[in-house]
Motif scaffolding. Structure first.
Motif, PDB file in Angstrom:
ATOM      1  N   SER A 364       0.835  -1.203   0.000  1.00 14.20           N
ATOM      2  CA  SER A 364       0.000   0.000   0.000  1.00 14.20           C
ATOM      3  C   SER A 364       0.869   1.253   0.000  1.00 14.20           C
ATOM      4  O   SER A 364       0.535   2.251  -0.660  1.00 14.20           O
ATOM      5  CB  SER A 364      -0.925   0.008   1.221  1.00 14.20           C
ATOM      6  N   ARG A 365       1.989   1.197   0.727  1.00 16.61           N
ATOM      7  CA  ARG A 365       2.917   2.339   0.725  1.00 16.61           C
ATOM      8  C   ARG A 365       3.502   2.547  -0.669  1.00 16.61           C
ATOM      9  O   ARG A 365       3.603   3.678  -1.163  1.00 16.61           O
ATOM     10  CB  ARG A 365       4.016   2.084   1.749  1.00 16.61           C
ATOM     11  N   ASP A 366       3.877   1.451  -1.348  1.00 14.10           N
ATOM     12  CA  ASP A 366       4.420   1.567  -2.706  1.00 14.10           C
ATOM     13  C   ASP A 366       3.373   2.117  -3.679  1.00 14.10           C
ATOM     14  O   ASP A 366       3.699   2.900  -4.577  1.00 14.10           O
ATOM     15  CB  ASP A 366       4.920   0.206  -3.187  1.00 14.10           C
ATOM     16  N   ILE A 367       2.127   1.696  -3.496  1.00 10.11           N
ATOM     17  CA  ILE A 367       1.047   2.231  -4.333  1.00 10.11           C
ATOM     18  C   ILE A 367       0.882   3.728  -4.088  1.00 10.11           C
ATOM     19  O   ILE A 367       0.693   4.510  -5.032  1.00 10.11           O
ATOM     20  CB  ILE A 367      -0.278   1.491  -4.036  1.00 10.11           C
ATOM     21  N   ALA A 368       0.968   4.135  -2.832  1.00  8.53           N
ATOM     22  CA  ALA A 368       0.840   5.550  -2.498  1.00  8.53           C
ATOM     23  C   ALA A 368       1.984   6.363  -3.095  1.00  8.53           C
ATOM     24  O   ALA A 368       1.784   7.505  -3.518  1.00  8.53           O
ATOM     25  CB  ALA A 368       0.800   5.728  -0.975  1.00  8.53           C
ATOM     26  N   VAL A 369       3.192   5.780  -3.136  1.00 13.57           N
ATOM     27  CA  VAL A 369       4.331   6.467  -3.771  1.00 13.57           C
ATOM     28  C   VAL A 369       4.055   6.682  -5.256  1.00 13.57           C
ATOM     29  O   VAL A 369       4.251   7.778  -5.797  1.00 13.57           O
ATOM     30  CB  VAL A 369       5.635   5.669  -3.568  1.00 13.57           C
ATOM     31  N   ALA A 370       3.585   5.617  -5.927  1.00 14.66           N
ATOM     32  CA  ALA A 370       3.288   5.725  -7.356  1.00 14.66           C
ATOM     33  C   ALA A 370       2.170   6.735  -7.609  1.00 14.66           C
ATOM     34  O   ALA A 370       2.225   7.510  -8.571  1.00 14.66           O
ATOM     35  CB  ALA A 370       2.912   4.357  -7.915  1.00 14.66           C
ATOM     36  N   THR A 371       1.162   6.731  -6.739  1.00 12.43           N
ATOM     37  CA  THR A 371       0.062   7.685  -6.886  1.00 12.43           C
ATOM     38  C   THR A 371       0.558   9.113  -6.706  1.00 12.43           C
ATOM     39  O   THR A 371       0.168  10.027  -7.452  1.00 12.43           O
ATOM     40  CB  THR A 371      -1.042   7.385  -5.866  1.00 12.43           C
ATOM     41  N   TYR A 372       1.416   9.318  -5.724  1.00 15.39           N
ATOM     42  CA  TYR A 372       1.989  10.646  -5.489  1.00 15.39           C
ATOM     43  C   TYR A 372       2.785  11.108  -6.702  1.00 15.39           C
ATOM     44  O   TYR A 372       2.639  12.254  -7.163  1.00 15.39           O
ATOM     45  CB  TYR A 372       2.883  10.601  -4.250  1.00 15.39           C
ATOM     46  N   GLU A 373       3.626  10.237  -7.221  1.00 17.83           N
ATOM     47  CA  GLU A 373       4.445  10.609  -8.377  1.00 17.83           C
ATOM     48  C   GLU A 373       3.579  10.899  -9.600  1.00 17.83           C
ATOM     49  O   GLU A 373       3.861  11.832 -10.362  1.00 17.83           O
ATOM     50  CB  GLU A 373       5.451   9.497  -8.676  1.00 17.83           C
ATOM     51  N   LYS A 374       2.527  10.104  -9.812  1.00 17.00           N
ATOM     52  CA  LYS A 374       1.635  10.350 -10.945  1.00 17.00           C
ATOM     53  C   LYS A 374       0.896  11.683 -10.767  1.00 17.00           C
ATOM     54  O   LYS A 374       0.700  12.435 -11.749  1.00 17.00           O
ATOM     55  CB  LYS A 374       0.625   9.210 -11.063  1.00 17.00           C
TER      56      LYS A 374
END
Length: 467
Positions: A364-374
């Motif tokens: 979930s943290r990795d998904i949040a990182v990708a969402t932030y970057e997008k």
């Protein structure tokens, strides 16, 4: 005992000064350090995000409509209520950091039959109890509760930023709806003027035809132009009504007539000089980017809670009070009672649940990182696109204005040559079509310029200064 119990409560709240959550580090911005525009933007310490929306939307009528929308719009009202809901949810989670102390009073009445009585006689028993205590308060030795509290806090902050984002969008949508109404009013006025001119031209052409001086082709062409203008009048009349309905929906109430556009899109006053600033300064201040970062922080905190599940959980239950068989003697000397029950729970075997929960938290943290970057990349593109349009839209409007002047002059000359019998009616009709199309294009270009400024202000994160 009451003093000892109070000391236990105070000491327990001080336990757990750290968590097992990873140290948070903001991801590097996955974009260039300058905007992707044909010409570099000048460096400045002030950006559009530092400007209040009234400094940008200068037109007092437009200000009045936007102010009405900020007070009445239902979507914004829902967003504000969501903040209140998130704040309450955070308060519920935060309460787990402290022991819940309850006062309890009870009465118990029972009857013992003679067959089981030691005296061989039946008797009644009454017991009154009053106590103060706490139940199953967790000592947060490994930061599980603190991590959950941090996650709830970030969720609340993300909701607050989302509300700011809704506010920014509402300001931009209201301004664009107002500008669209102004442009369509211009188109309707142009269509009406054109219809009047073409009806007069049709009348003259009909007279020539009736007198045998004109051809049927000239008459049909004149009718075609007149009916085209008539159709445009009907179309823009409906469009203006729809634009007003859209503006009312955004404003959340009827818009007074004195706040509606008047004078055309050309008179709409919007600040043209919007400083862009550096991407690193602008993008990290946009509400949607801040909301994504708060979600990332919350996901990072959840890892700490998942890690703490591998360690023992210690909970405390304690109370102090008084018990008596007589209500009048409940608080007399010699009736005091107390209890203290510490409990430790050590995970030995959970079928892999704790490992799976930790893996899920990290994912979930990795998904949040990708969402932030997008989110950052999307914001970067929106700003770059708006800046690119701003750098060229003035030239486009100027070219369209020159085109209107040239088309108007061409129609004037064609009319003179037609009256002198040097050109056919077809040449004049083509000149009229060109002028009408050029005038419509100028309205469209002016609307695009005004809308671009509003879009750029929104993309740069303006309209909702942090509170």
């Amino acid at each position: 005992m009451l003093r000892n119990l109070s000391l236990i409560l105070v000491a327990s709240t001080a336990v757990g000064a750290c968590t097992l959550a990873p140290k948070y580090e903001r991801p590097a911005l996955p974009v260039a350090q300058t905007w992707s525009t044909p010409t570099p933007e000048p460096a400045t310490s002030v950006t559009a995000a530092d400007l209040d929306w009234r400094q940008v939307l200068v037109d007092p009528r437009l200000q009045g409509v936007v102010d009405l929308a900020l007070k009445q719009n239902r979507d914004l009202r829902v967003a504000v209520l969501n903040i209140e809901k998130a704040r309450a949810q955070y308060g519920v989670q935060r309460s787990a950091l402290f022991p819940g102390v309850n006062a309890v009073g009870s009465e118990t009445r029972s009857r013992t039959p003679a067959v089981v009585s030691q005296t061989g006689k039946a008797f009644d028993t009454e017991v009154y109890t009053a106590s103060v205590g706490f139940t199953a308060y967790e000592l947060d030795l490994f930061g599980r509760v603190r991590s959950l509290n941090a996650s709830a806090l970030q969720s609340y902050l993300a909701t607050e930023e989302t509300s700011r984002s809704v506010r920014v969008s509402l300001i931009a949508e209201t301004a664009n709806a107002w500008l669209t109404l102004a442009a369509d009013q211009d188109r309707l006025a142009l269509a009406k003027d054109t219809l009047a001119t073409r009806e007069e031209s049709l009348r003259l052409t009909q007279q020539r035809f009736d007198g045998g001086a004109g051809s049927a082709l000239d008459l049909r062409n004149a009718q075609t132009l007149a009916e085209t203008a008539r159709s445009d009048v009907a179309t823009y009349t409906a469009q203006v009504a729809q634009d007003r309905n859209a503006l009312v929906l955004l404003a959340g109430a009827d818009v007074p007539a004195n706040l509606l556009p008047s004078g055309g899109i050309q008179t709409a006053n919007i600040l043209a000089d919007l400083p862009a600033g550096l991407p690193s300064d602008v993008l990290t201040r946009r509400p949607d980017v801040l909301a994504a970062e708060h979600q990332l922080r919350g996901a990072n905190a959840n890892i700490g809670a998942a890690r703490a599940a591998f360690f023992p959980r210690i909970s405390l239950t304690g109370s102090t009070g008084t018990t008596s068989t007589d209500l009048d003697g409940l608080f007399k000397s010699g009736t005091g009672t107390w209890s203290f029950t510490p409990q430790i729970s050590l995970p030995i075997f959970a079928g892999g649940a704790n490992v799976a929960n930790l893996s899920s938290a990290k994912t979930s943290r990795d998904i949040a990182v990708a969402t932030y970057e997008k989110t950052v990349q999307t914001a970067f593109r929106e700003v770059s696109d708006a800046l690119s349009v701003r750098n060229t839209i003035t030239d486009q409007v100027s070219a369209q204005e020159r085109l209107v002047v040239a088309a108007a002059d061409s129609q004037r000359l064609s009319q003179q040559r037609r009256d002198a019998g040097l050109d056919s009616a077809l040449t004049l009709l083509d000149a009229q079509r060109s002028l009408y199309a050029a005038q419509q294009g100028l309205i469209t270009a002016r609307l695009a310029r005004a809308s671009n400024l509003v879009t750029l202000y929104k993309a740069l994160g303006g309209g909702a200064p942090a509170t």
